[in-house]
Design an enzyme around this catalytic site. Sequence first.
Site, PDB file in Angstrom:
ATOM      1  N   GLY A  20      -8.882   9.868   1.187  1.00  0.00           N
ATOM      2  CA  GLY A  20      -9.179   9.995   2.116  1.00  0.00           C
ATOM      3  C   GLY A  20      -7.928   9.242   2.659  1.00  0.00           C
ATOM      4  O   GLY A  20      -7.521   7.844   1.575  1.00  0.00           O
ATOM      5  N   TYR A  24      -8.228   0.357   7.707  1.00  0.00           N
ATOM      6  CA  TYR A  24      -7.919  -0.757   7.246  1.00  0.00           C
ATOM      7  C   TYR A  24      -7.069  -1.560   7.407  1.00  0.00           C
ATOM      8  O   TYR A  24      -7.298  -1.751   5.945  1.00  0.00           O
ATOM      9  CB  TYR A  24      -9.960  -1.436   7.053  1.00  0.00           C
ATOM     10  CG  TYR A  24     -10.040  -2.132   7.174  1.00  0.00           C
ATOM     11  CD1 TYR A  24     -10.551  -3.318   8.348  1.00  0.00           C
ATOM     12  CD2 TYR A  24      -9.990  -3.178   6.958  1.00  0.00           C
ATOM     13  CE1 TYR A  24     -11.135  -4.320   8.764  1.00  0.00           C
ATOM     14  CE2 TYR A  24     -10.185  -4.680   6.406  1.00  0.00           C
ATOM     15  CZ  TYR A  24     -10.542  -5.152   8.214  1.00  0.00           C
ATOM     16  OH  TYR A  24     -10.436  -6.258   8.337  1.00  0.00           O
ATOM     17  N   TYR A  55     -11.285  -1.235  14.141  1.00  0.00           N
ATOM     18  CA  TYR A  55     -10.335  -1.769  13.398  1.00  0.00           C
ATOM     19  C   TYR A  55      -9.155  -1.752  14.137  1.00  0.00           C
ATOM     20  O   TYR A  55      -7.923  -2.694  14.183  1.00  0.00           O
ATOM     21  CB  TYR A  55      -9.103   0.085  12.137  1.00  0.00           C
ATOM     22  CG  TYR A  55     -10.063  -0.220  11.163  1.00  0.00           C
ATOM     23  CD1 TYR A  55     -11.253  -1.248  10.978  1.00  0.00           C
ATOM     24  CD2 TYR A  55     -10.341   1.005  10.984  1.00  0.00           C
ATOM     25  CE1 TYR A  55     -12.642  -0.539   9.423  1.00  0.00           C
ATOM     26  CE2 TYR A  55     -11.172   2.079   9.665  1.00  0.00           C
ATOM     27  CZ  TYR A  55     -12.039   0.873   9.574  1.00  0.00           C
ATOM     28  OH  TYR A  55     -13.146   1.494   8.623  1.00  0.00           O
ATOM     29  N   PHE A 272      -0.810   0.487   2.731  1.00  0.00           N
ATOM     30  CA  PHE A 272      -0.247   0.775   3.693  1.00  0.00           C
ATOM     31  C   PHE A 272       1.670   0.349   3.125  1.00  0.00           C
ATOM     32  O   PHE A 272       2.572   0.415   3.544  1.00  0.00           O
ATOM     33  CB  PHE A 272       0.314  -0.269   4.995  1.00  0.00           C
ATOM     34  CG  PHE A 272      -0.596  -0.143   5.621  1.00  0.00           C
ATOM     35  CD1 PHE A 272      -1.795   1.096   6.076  1.00  0.00           C
ATOM     36  CD2 PHE A 272      -1.408  -1.155   6.381  1.00  0.00           C
ATOM     37  CE1 PHE A 272      -2.725   1.076   6.713  1.00  0.00           C
ATOM     38  CE2 PHE A 272      -1.655  -0.868   8.238  1.00  0.00           C
ATOM     39  CZ  PHE A 272      -2.919   0.462   7.804  1.00  0.00           C
ATOM     40  N   LYS A 275       4.961   3.654  -1.534  1.00  0.00           N
ATOM     41  CA  LYS A 275       5.254   4.012  -2.519  1.00  0.00           C
ATOM     42  C   LYS A 275       3.751   3.772  -3.304  1.00  0.00           C
ATOM     43  O   LYS A 275       3.636   4.760  -4.029  1.00  0.00           O
ATOM     44  CB  LYS A 275       5.449   2.698  -3.570  1.00  0.00           C
ATOM     45  CG  LYS A 275       5.726   2.573  -5.830  1.00  0.00           C
ATOM     46  CD  LYS A 275       6.768   1.688  -5.801  1.00  0.00           C
ATOM     47  CE  LYS A 275       6.429   1.668  -7.805  1.00  0.00           C
ATOM     48  NZ  LYS A 275       4.907   1.373  -8.118  1.00  0.00           N
ATOM     49  N   ARG A 276       2.672   3.065  -3.180  1.00  0.00           N
ATOM     50  CA  ARG A 276       1.244   3.155  -3.553  1.00  0.00           C
ATOM     51  C   ARG A 276       0.644   4.365  -2.440  1.00  0.00           C
ATOM     52  O   ARG A 276       0.058   5.247  -3.185  1.00  0.00           O
ATOM     53  CB  ARG A 276       0.419   2.219  -3.799  1.00  0.00           C
ATOM     54  CG  ARG A 276       0.673   1.103  -4.082  1.00  0.00           C
ATOM     55  CD  ARG A 276      -0.384  -0.139  -4.910  1.00  0.00           C
ATOM     56  NE  ARG A 276       0.000  -0.750  -3.289  1.00  0.00           N
ATOM     57  CZ  ARG A 276       0.532  -1.854  -3.276  1.00  0.00           C
ATOM     58  NH1 ARG A 276       1.301  -2.557  -4.085  1.00  0.00           N
ATOM     59  NH2 ARG A 276       0.237  -3.362  -2.796  1.00  0.00           N
TER      60      ARG A 276
END
Length: 323
Positions: A20, A24, A55, A272, A275-276
Amino acid sequence: MDPKSQRVKFNDGHFIPVLGFGTYAPEEVPKSEALEATKFAIEVGFRHVDSAHLYQNEEQVGQAIRSKIADGTVKREDIFYTSKLWCNSLQPELVRPALEKSLQNLQLDYVDLYIIHSPVSLKPGNKFVPKDESGKLIFDSVDLCHTWEALEKCKDAGLTKSIGVSNFNHKQLEKILNKPGLKYKPVCNQVECHPYLNQSKLLEFCKSHDIVLVAYAALGAQLLSEWVNSNNPVLLEDPVLCAIAKKHKQTPALVALRYQVQRGVVVLAKSFNKKRIKENMQVFDFELTPEDMKAIDGLNRNTRYYDFQQGIGHPEYPFSEEY
């Protein structure tokens, strides 16, 4: 787990994607970042998006989902969206209005999963974190079984496909499971879970009751938010994790995510950074050996990053129990 679609089946027959996208972010992060990051996550293949009323980004996250439906990337039924009922709305009569407010912010007709964010009820009102003059949280007193009945009604009304809980210990889960006249079991318990807090006993308990464990803070916690105990060690710098990562030519973060997937835990990856976000999708591209899994199991030290200390003293504070 169904490896082809990378989904897990809930006890109510619905399916949840095992990976998922967590949304947050601390308050100082502009909400527009949630919009861009969620759009990008859907573009690179995420189909499960996790947010919450707390959030304060459901407008942006909903906008991202709707824009990816509008441009043909996905259909609504391809997306699994989770929202959460915040602690100031645990009184039964406040549950449906809270979910309707989330739906209004999202501009969606239903959510796929609606969960009680925490068993610690707070004073109802427009403050997320109501405090008295001395700065202490103002608690509320609610029977969680009554809150649960209100969630069951939301499911029956079609506002959510599935209902579950978060931050519950096994005794609190038992209370719901043993409730007279229970209509729907919780489909999941979303809790902090990572190699330093592997929740093996809670996982075993949940599996025995056909409840899916969903892991948040799966990479530890780098966020200096008011909820985080910042004296804790940095998980992703752990030498064992780093050695396993090196062996597989993966990052320590991917190893930590893969560890959960192989234990049958649904795992949230929060970033956010484009790349990650893209990198986190590679969790399905490699496999840890039984020896790797055993070594990671051995890292457990019951380190809780989100210990929610302000909630200590509440009759439903969940973390005084062993699991």
